[in-house]
Design a protein around this motif. Structure first.
Motif, PDB file in Angstrom:
ATOM      1  N   ASP A  77       0.817  -1.208   0.000  1.00 23.27           N
ATOM      2  CA  ASP A  77       0.000   0.000   0.000  1.00 23.27           C
ATOM      3  C   ASP A  77       0.852   1.259   0.000  1.00 23.27           C
ATOM      4  OD1 ASP A  77      -2.009  -1.807   0.175  1.00 23.27           O
ATOM      5  OD2 ASP A  77      -2.661  -1.260   2.194  1.00 23.27           O
TER       6      ASP A  77
ATOM      7  N   ASP B  90     -11.379   1.649   0.218  1.00 25.08           N
ATOM      8  CA  ASP B  90     -11.116   2.328   1.490  1.00 25.08           C
ATOM      9  C   ASP B  90     -11.028   3.850   1.332  1.00 25.08           C
ATOM     10  OD1 ASP B  90     -11.104  -0.146   2.623  1.00 25.08           O
ATOM     11  OD2 ASP B  90      -8.924  -0.320   2.769  1.00 25.08           O
TER      12      ASP B  90
ATOM     13  N   LEU C 123       0.831   4.091  -2.901  1.00 24.84           N
ATOM     14  CA  LEU C 123       0.406   5.447  -2.539  1.00 24.84           C
ATOM     15  C   LEU C 123       1.528   6.466  -2.747  1.00 24.84           C
ATOM     16  CD1 LEU C 123      -1.660   4.699   0.698  1.00 24.84           C
ATOM     17  CD2 LEU C 123      -2.538   5.457  -1.508  1.00 24.84           C
TER      18      LEU C 123
ATOM     19  N   THR D 130      -7.498  11.561   2.219  1.00 21.97           N
ATOM     20  CA  THR D 130      -7.439  10.450   3.182  1.00 21.97           C
ATOM     21  C   THR D 130      -6.212   9.589   2.905  1.00 21.97           C
ATOM     22  OG1 THR D 130      -9.855  10.416   3.048  1.00 21.97           O
ATOM     23  CG2 THR D 130      -8.792   8.603   4.232  1.00 21.97           C
ATOM     24  N   GLY D 131      -5.975   9.370   1.627  1.00 19.22           N
ATOM     25  CA  GLY D 131      -4.832   8.569   1.214  1.00 19.22           C
ATOM     26  C   GLY D 131      -3.510   9.176   1.646  1.00 19.22           C
ATOM     27  N   ARG D 132      -3.420  10.488   1.513  1.00 23.06           N
ATOM     28  CA  ARG D 132      -2.185  11.178   1.908  1.00 23.06           C
ATOM     29  C   ARG D 132      -1.934  11.059   3.400  1.00 23.06           C
ATOM     30  NH1 ARG D 132      -0.521  14.286  -2.558  1.00 23.06           N
ATOM     31  NH2 ARG D 132      -2.306  14.678  -3.897  1.00 23.06           N
ATOM     32  N   THR D 133      -2.994  11.248   4.157  1.00 23.10           N
ATOM     33  CA  THR D 133      -2.889  11.125   5.609  1.00 23.10           C
ATOM     34  C   THR D 133      -2.452   9.711   5.991  1.00 23.10           C
ATOM     35  OG1 THR D 133      -4.713  12.686   5.820  1.00 23.10           O
ATOM     36  CG2 THR D 133      -4.136  11.404   7.777  1.00 23.10           C
ATOM     37  N   PHE D 134      -3.103   8.755   5.352  1.00 19.44           N
ATOM     38  CA  PHE D 134      -2.793   7.353   5.588  1.00 19.44           C
ATOM     39  C   PHE D 134      -1.331   7.058   5.258  1.00 19.44           C
ATOM     40  CE2 PHE D 134      -2.507   2.935   4.164  1.00 19.44           C
ATOM     41  CZ  PHE D 134      -3.145   2.262   5.193  1.00 19.44           C
TER      42      PHE D 134
ATOM     43  N   LEU E 143      -7.576  -0.300  -1.969  1.00 22.35           N
ATOM     44  CA  LEU E 143      -7.292   1.107  -1.670  1.00 22.35           C
ATOM     45  C   LEU E 143      -8.439   2.015  -2.108  1.00 22.35           C
ATOM     46  CD1 LEU E 143      -3.512   1.250  -2.704  1.00 22.35           C
ATOM     47  CD2 LEU E 143      -4.448   1.356  -0.392  1.00 22.35           C
TER      48      LEU E 143
ATOM     49  N   LEU F  64      -8.797   5.614  -0.260  1.00 25.02           N
ATOM     50  CA  LEU F  64      -7.442   6.178  -0.239  1.00 25.02           C
ATOM     51  C   LEU F  64      -7.006   6.635  -1.628  1.00 25.02           C
ATOM     52  CD1 LEU F  64      -5.809   3.560   2.170  1.00 25.02           C
ATOM     53  CD2 LEU F  64      -6.988   5.691   2.735  1.00 25.02           C
TER      54      LEU F  64
ATOM     55  N   ILE G   6      -4.503   9.812  -5.751  1.00 23.74           N
ATOM     56  CA  ILE G   6      -4.541   9.679  -4.295  1.00 23.74           C
ATOM     57  C   ILE G   6      -5.500  10.725  -3.725  1.00 23.74           C
ATOM     58  CG2 ILE G   6      -2.591  11.240  -3.855  1.00 23.74           C
ATOM     59  CD1 ILE G   6      -1.732   9.238  -1.617  1.00 23.74           C
ATOM     60  N   THR G   7      -6.220  10.358  -2.674  1.00 25.80           N
ATOM     61  CA  THR G   7      -7.160  11.285  -2.036  1.00 25.80           C
ATOM     62  C   THR G   7      -6.481  11.908  -0.805  1.00 25.80           C
ATOM     63  OG1 THR G   7      -8.031   9.577  -0.570  1.00 25.80           O
ATOM     64  CG2 THR G   7      -9.097   9.836  -2.709  1.00 25.80           C
TER      65      THR G   7
END
Lengths: 111, 111
Positions: free
Chosen positions: B13, B59, B17, B83-87, B56, B61, B80-81
């Motif tokens: 992941d 979820d 990402l 949320t994805g960046r935070t993740f 992904l 992301l 990438i969203t």
DNA sequence: ATACCACATCTCGCCTAGCTAGGTAAGTAA
DNA sequence: TTACTTACCTAGCTAGGCGAGATGTGGTAT
């Protein structure tokens, strides 16, 4: 070591074998020692540890021997075998290669 | 990248990402780019890649969008969203912590 | 005695996730 | 036509970490 469940896969064997290169140890001791050396990071569960030890023994990488304990239940001490040492060396090289490759992608500093 | 099957778990992941933080890419492109950046180390299989991308996306992301290709089948571009960046940031910190802990045990230089 | 805790080991069943091996389909070239 | 590259998808297998529970010893407290 909370959500590293998946990260841990593939490194468990190396971690255990690395500790056993210095001296024979029993399961419970391995958990404590692993925790100490990693400064609290690794806290192996029984459901991770014992199956792993049985796997390693079945594959001839470690050899177990029951010994009485002065304070509780009998302990099963494991010693690394020659095959185990060879295996560990290969794994260490593999880990180095892998972590470098990951770093190259995650931290493309040399781009 | 032959026997790293288990090592790879937990890092897939992050790798995907990380590439998508720079630009939206489609699956096939991600495989090639990953191979290039890792200097040939990572060669993701379809059975690894596509299920991972679907996970992904499910979820939240990454977000996918079909686009026609000038040379073949339509491509599904993923971006990438937030949320994805935070993740990803959390994952990067996790990876750093994990690899350091492993090193502490495998290479106890500071003993 | 009974309860509880630390030590010490074991195992069943769940779950995640990589991979094999198949499939679909479009475009290009021999 | 055949074959290769691009491009995507998925069923089923497998490995392995972990939760939860069991079993047992020995010491200490109630």
């Amino acid at each position: 070591m909370e959500n590293d469940r998946e990260l841990l896969k593939g490194s468990t064997d190396s971690l255990l074998l690395a500790l056993l290169t210095e001296q024979a140890m029993y399961g419970y001791q391995l958990v404590k020692e692993l925790e100490r050396r990693s400064q609290g990071y690794f806290q192996f569960r029984e459901g991770t540890l014992y199956p792993a030890l049985h796997r390693l023994e079945k594959d001839g990488l470690i050899a177990g021997k029951w010994q009485p304990s002065p304070v509780g239940k009998d302990r099963r001490y494991y010693a690394i075998t020659d095959t185990g040492r060879t295996f560990l060396h290969a794994r260490l090289a593999q880990w180095t290669g892998f972590s470098k490759a990951v770093s190259r992608v995650l931290v493309p500093s040399g781009a």
